[in-house]
Design a protein around this motif. Structure first.
Motif, PDB file in Angstrom:
ATOM      1  N   UNK A  33       0.811  -1.207   0.000  1.00 15.39           N
ATOM      2  CA  UNK A  33       0.000   0.000   0.000  1.00 15.39           C
ATOM      3  C   UNK A  33       0.850   1.265   0.000  1.00 15.39           C
ATOM      4  N   UNK A  34       1.955   1.251   0.747  1.00 16.99           N
ATOM      5  CA  UNK A  34       2.839   2.416   0.742  1.00 16.99           C
ATOM      6  C   UNK A  34       3.493   2.593  -0.621  1.00 16.99           C
ATOM      7  N   UNK A  35       3.861   1.481  -1.255  1.00 24.83           N
ATOM      8  CA  UNK A  35       4.423   1.548  -2.612  1.00 24.83           C
ATOM      9  C   UNK A  35       3.402   2.117  -3.588  1.00 24.83           C
ATOM     10  N   UNK A  36       2.162   1.668  -3.462  1.00 26.55           N
ATOM     11  CA  UNK A  36       1.055   2.163  -4.288  1.00 26.55           C
ATOM     12  C   UNK A  36       0.937   3.683  -4.126  1.00 26.55           C
ATOM     13  N   UNK A  37       0.966   4.153  -2.895  1.00 28.97           N
ATOM     14  CA  UNK A  37       0.821   5.581  -2.630  1.00 28.97           C
ATOM     15  C   UNK A  37       1.965   6.397  -3.202  1.00 28.97           C
ATOM     16  N   UNK A  38       3.153   5.793  -3.318  1.00 30.78           N
ATOM     17  CA  UNK A  38       4.332   6.509  -3.794  1.00 30.78           C
ATOM     18  C   UNK A  38       4.456   6.529  -5.314  1.00 30.78           C
ATOM     19  N   UNK A  39       3.599   5.812  -6.013  1.00 32.63           N
ATOM     20  CA  UNK A  39       3.645   5.802  -7.479  1.00 32.63           C
ATOM     21  C   UNK A  39       3.308   7.192  -8.020  1.00 32.63           C
ATOM     22  N   UNK A  40       3.806   7.531  -9.222  1.00 27.23           N
ATOM     23  CA  UNK A  40       3.337   8.761  -9.866  1.00 27.23           C
ATOM     24  C   UNK A  40       1.813   8.738  -9.965  1.00 27.23           C
ATOM     25  N   UNK A  41       1.204   9.890  -9.837  1.00 30.20           N
ATOM     26  CA  UNK A  41      -0.261   9.961  -9.785  1.00 30.20           C
ATOM     27  C   UNK A  41      -0.919   9.258 -10.967  1.00 30.20           C
ATOM     28  N   UNK A  42      -0.340   9.388 -12.156  1.00 30.65           N
ATOM     29  CA  UNK A  42      -0.941   8.793 -13.349  1.00 30.65           C
ATOM     30  C   UNK A  42      -0.864   7.273 -13.342  1.00 30.65           C
ATOM     31  N   UNK A  43       0.016   6.706 -12.496  1.00 33.30           N
ATOM     32  CA  UNK A  43       0.194   5.252 -12.448  1.00 33.30           C
ATOM     33  C   UNK A  43      -0.538   4.585 -11.289  1.00 33.30           C
ATOM     34  N   UNK A  44      -1.135   5.365 -10.409  1.00 34.72           N
ATOM     35  CA  UNK A  44      -1.828   4.765  -9.270  1.00 34.72           C
ATOM     36  C   UNK A  44      -3.120   4.107  -9.730  1.00 34.72           C
TER      37      UNK A  44
END
Length: 251
Positions: A72-83
């Protein structure tokens, strides 16, 4: 045949209107209690494991819950367009728990809405092993020696245990799922939460692997991230079985 179906069957299609997610992220559920027990059984040669529930009802271990939080933390750290804007998930408990924990972590960090579409799809379920279900390697060799021999002779891609599935059987349902996913998630990033065999079959199909190339791959790791990005009418690999996010502090 749909345009995505043409792509998945090995034919490049440059026609306008091909429907694909912008980014497909696939993960295996976090470590389950069965993963722990079978690892111990394989190391000791045990004939049984202390599991009495259905395969579909096996929960995450404590470590698996921590892995889901790290995802989940990795998900949150993705560029906005990739979440991911939605999640397609196996209906098994260990995958739904992984989804719930990862989403809660990502939304708690303000990266995604608390409520995003979550679709449970039976085509993402784990491989069914029939008469070999919940048997250790030692038990299979002892109780079903003919099946153990046939499994080694045929290889995992083709071997179908009585009452169960081969990897190719799983691939057939994954191909069907990919067609629907492309139609419904066109142009959007999506997360798939599934199992080791299911994620392997995603790679087998999308990367057009041969049997030797498939069998040479390492096992899919718990809460790893594998990615495919839409490019020229096809989903192309953008990372495989990555677990760097699990090694960071707090993972």
């Amino acid at each position: 045949m749909t345009e995505l179906g043409t792509i998945l069957n090995g034919h490049r299609d440059h026609r306008e209107g091909t429907r694909l997610p912008s980014l497909l992220i696939a993960t295996r559920h976090g470590e389950s209690t069965a993963n722990v027990e079978f690892k111990h059984a394989d190391a000791t040669g045990a004939l049984t494991v202390p599991i009495t529930s259905r395969d579909a009802d096996i929960p995450l271990s404590m470590r698996g819950q921590a892995q889901a939080q790290a995802l989940g933390r990795w998900w949150a750290a993705l560029p906005a367009a990739d979440r991911p804007r939605s999640v397609w998930c196996s209906p098994y408990l260990r995958t739904t728990e992984t989804t719930r924990i990862a989403l809660a972590q990502a939304s708690g960090l303000g990266a995604v809405p608390v409520k995003i579409p979550i679709r449970q799809d039976e085509r993402l379920r784990d491989r069914e092993l029939g008469i070999l279900e919940m048997l250790t390697k030692a038990a299979i060799d002892k109780e079903h020696p003919a099946e153990a021999t046939r499994r080694r002779r045929m290889g995992e891609l083709h071997y179908r245990p009585p009452g169960g599935e081969s990897w190719l059987d799983v691939a057939l349902r994954v191909r069907s799922l990919l067609r629907d996913l492309g139609e419904e998630e066109d142009g959007r990033p999506v997360l798939v939460v599934a199992h080791d065999c299911t994620v392997l079959m995603l790679r087998y199909i999308l990367d057009r692997l041969t049997e030797p190339e498939l069998l040479a791959l390492d096992p899919v790791r718990n809460c790893s991230a594998s990615r495919w990005r839409a490019d020229c009418g096809r989903l192309r690999p953008d990372g495989w079985n990555d677990t760097g996010h699990l090694d960071r502090p707090g993972a």
